[in-house]
Design an enzyme around this catalytic site. Structure first.
Site, short mmCIF file in Angstrom:
data_model
loop_
_atom_site.label_atom_id
_atom_site.label_comp_id
_atom_site.label_asym_id
_atom_site.label_seq_id
_atom_site.Cartn_x
_atom_site.Cartn_y
_atom_site.Cartn_z
N ASP A 65 -47.53 28.27 -48.58
CA ASP A 65 -46.36 29.17 -48.56
C ASP A 65 -45.33 28.81 -49.63
O ASP A 65 -44.74 29.69 -50.24
CB ASP A 65 -45.72 29.18 -47.17
CG ASP A 65 -45.40 27.79 -46.68
OD1 ASP A 65 -46.33 26.98 -46.55
OD2 ASP A 65 -44.20 27.50 -46.45
N LYS B 25 -39.83 11.38 -40.78
CA LYS B 25 -38.97 12.29 -40.03
C LYS B 25 -37.80 11.60 -39.34
O LYS B 25 -36.76 12.21 -39.08
CB LYS B 25 -39.80 13.02 -38.97
CG LYS B 25 -40.79 14.02 -39.55
CD LYS B 25 -40.09 15.32 -39.92
CE LYS B 25 -41.08 16.40 -40.34
NZ LYS B 25 -40.36 17.64 -40.70
N SER C 85 -46.45 10.23 -46.01
CA SER C 85 -45.34 10.64 -45.17
C SER C 85 -45.46 10.29 -43.69
O SER C 85 -44.45 10.25 -42.99
CB SER C 85 -45.08 12.14 -45.34
OG SER C 85 -46.25 12.87 -45.08
N SER D 184 -44.18 20.32 -34.43
CA SER D 184 -45.61 20.11 -34.18
C SER D 184 -45.91 18.64 -33.93
O SER D 184 -47.03 18.27 -33.70
CB SER D 184 -46.43 20.60 -35.37
OG SER D 184 -46.17 19.79 -36.49
N GLY E 229 -52.25 26.52 -46.42
CA GLY E 229 -50.83 26.65 -46.06
C GLY E 229 -49.94 26.54 -47.29
O GLY E 229 -49.02 25.75 -47.32
N GLU F 96 -49.33 20.94 -50.92
CA GLU F 96 -49.56 21.68 -49.67
C GLU F 96 -51.06 21.75 -49.38
O GLU F 96 -51.87 21.63 -50.29
CB GLU F 96 -49.03 23.11 -49.81
CG GLU F 96 -47.52 23.20 -49.93
CD GLU F 96 -47.06 24.65 -49.96
OE1 GLU F 96 -46.20 25.00 -49.14
OE2 GLU F 96 -47.56 25.42 -50.80
#
Lengths: 318, 318
Positions: B210, B53, B304, B78, B208, B204
């Site tokens: 989506d 990130k 990640s 989060s 979750g 995923e």
């Protein structure tokens, strides 16, 4: 003439190229502010076999005469050297017979067998592993790969320092764990060979300070098998050759307690995301416990291994 | 015109040079034989702030106009994006206000505050973080740094793939976790930009999925907040921009269970000596659970992030 030279370490580096991992150098601003220094962690826990030991074992085995190597190799080890010899032997398509103490961590025994080696157990509180190893080697015509007291093994271990100096640039200080002294001897030879003003320190467990005592007395002192969680640093006396190097090149040896080792392992987990075994955390433990005067300096630290299973890690951290 | 191009990722790489860590690529023969492929792990758990990130957040903040940047930035997250924005803001000598869910992992909240940010908590089961973040930004004159749905953030994340392809050489497949889709979009843009034949898959959590559903329906589907241990992958719908990229570039999205995430974390601990958080292990979990057909191929996997505290890690592993 010292037992090894910078040239020997450079020759080892050529043999290891493309075979050993060039392990990353990890930095952390949090660590820098904790240590009051700029710290470069050489992550040998990410080395093949999970420790720096692969460097020396591979350098040794690849240097044997073909006929010698094809008869197979033997080793005695509390763990990481065992895996290293097993792996290096299998890469050379030869057999390895490994003597391991019966209380060696199960993860290490399993990994050694996993590399295809034959494991022979002994009781390290009552039996002399040197004598056993020599007998086994002679009986089966195997070449004994010593864990540290061999110039080719020491030179191989020194390649870790060679890479660290290459990647981190000019360092003021280099800190390394000391068991039998092979890593320290190799790294001090490489480090001071490249950069004579480099200060090199060893770190031992409090209970296993045979090298510190030996340096103080100017001769190799023998201590009882030390009780410490640092199972890779339980040597009872320095190697003959390693001591010859280390008495010339080390600027000092500090000791750390088991609690300090655990604290360093926890710090490495939480802040550096690295899994490091007790022995492997010794050099950093000395830094975090302010045992070394490194304020404002550029400090290389060898994280020498990561072979600690999850169950044992949890036990140590609880 | 797609929202980002390879050129945008390359520009981000120039901004990040010497600031972000060029994280190591870790390999393991044990992993290769488990996966039946040659696997290259991009260790973004060793990135500054503990996750990829930082790349996107820094790229975004460094691209703001001076006046804009000096008024400060805001973010809702989060966890890992929060730390990334806090760290990137502090490196730019500006202030950061971070909205965090009140059930965010304490280690992440502490780390965010540790970087000097102001933390504002909200209830993510009842409150709309997008609306809250926008209101906060407007009220205080802050620039909102979105966690994924911003071209500069996406381009920043893509630099992880740029480095991986550079270090690992030609890959056949690239696998990345998918939350809001910024990492996947950036990495797919970089990866296919450099190597059009590269297959790129997202992963995923089962609960979750989506993005998987959205790709199947050809439109952005909204799901309830998923209950999963992968706290970084709890997006309820893909980003508008990230979905635009991912629907074009992703070759598929697979899902993994919480148990598969834990198994991958355990494997990374034991065999790779790396601490990886549940979300960070998603791509590898898919590989280890044979969800992808990669037999004999060269596969890049993004690990990640590594922001899981020791206590939480032990809880997950028990």
């Amino acid at each position: 003439m010292p037992p090894i030279s910078l040239g020997d370490v450079e020759a080892a580096a050529r043999r290891l190229e493309g075979v050993a991992h060039r392990t990353p150098v990890v930095t952390s601003r949090t660590l820098d502010s904790r240590a009051g220094a700029r710290v470069y962690l050489k992550a040998e826990n990410l080395q093949r076999g999970g420790a720096f030991k692969f460097r020396g074992a591979y350098n040794k085995i690849s240097s044997l005469a073909d006929a010698e190597r094809s008869r197979g190799v033997a080793a005695f080890s509390s763990g990481n050297h065992a895996q290293a010899v097993a792996l290096a032997a299998s890469l050379h398509d030869t057999t390895a017979v490994i003597l391991m103490p019966e209380d060696a961590p199960p993860a290490k025994v399993d990994a050694t067998r996993g590399y295809g080696a034959e494991v022979v157990v002994y009781d390290r509180w009552t039996q002399d592993r040197e004598a056993l190893g020599a007998a086994l080697a002679e009986e089966r015509g195997l070449t004994l790969v010593r864990p540290y007291d061999d110039p080719l093994v020491m030179a191989g271990q020194g390649t870790a320092a060679l890479e660290l100096l290459d990647d981190a640039g000019d360092l003021d200080v280099l800190v390394t764990p000391v068991g039998g002294g092979g890593l320290a001897a190799g790294c001090a030879t490489a480090g001071k060979g490249i950069r004579p003003e480099l200060r090199v320190y060893g770190v031992e467990p409090e209970a296993g300070d045979d090298t510190r005592r030996s340096l103080a007395e100017g001769r190799r002192v023998e201590i009882p098998v030390p009780k410490t969680i640092a199972d890779g640093l339980q040597a009872t006396t320095p190697g003959k050759l390693t001591f010859e190097v280390n008495r010339e090149l080390l600027d000092g040896v500090e000791t750390v307690s088991d609690d300090e080792l655990v604290a360093a392992m926890g710090f490495l987990f939480d802040r550096c995301k690295l899994v490091v075994e007790p022995s492997g955390a010794a050099a950093l433990a000395a830094l975090l416990a302010s045992k070394l005067d490194v304020e404002g300096l550029r400090v290389g630290v060898i994280l020498s291994g990561g072979n600690v299973g999850l169950a044992r890690f949890r036990e140590l951290m609880s």
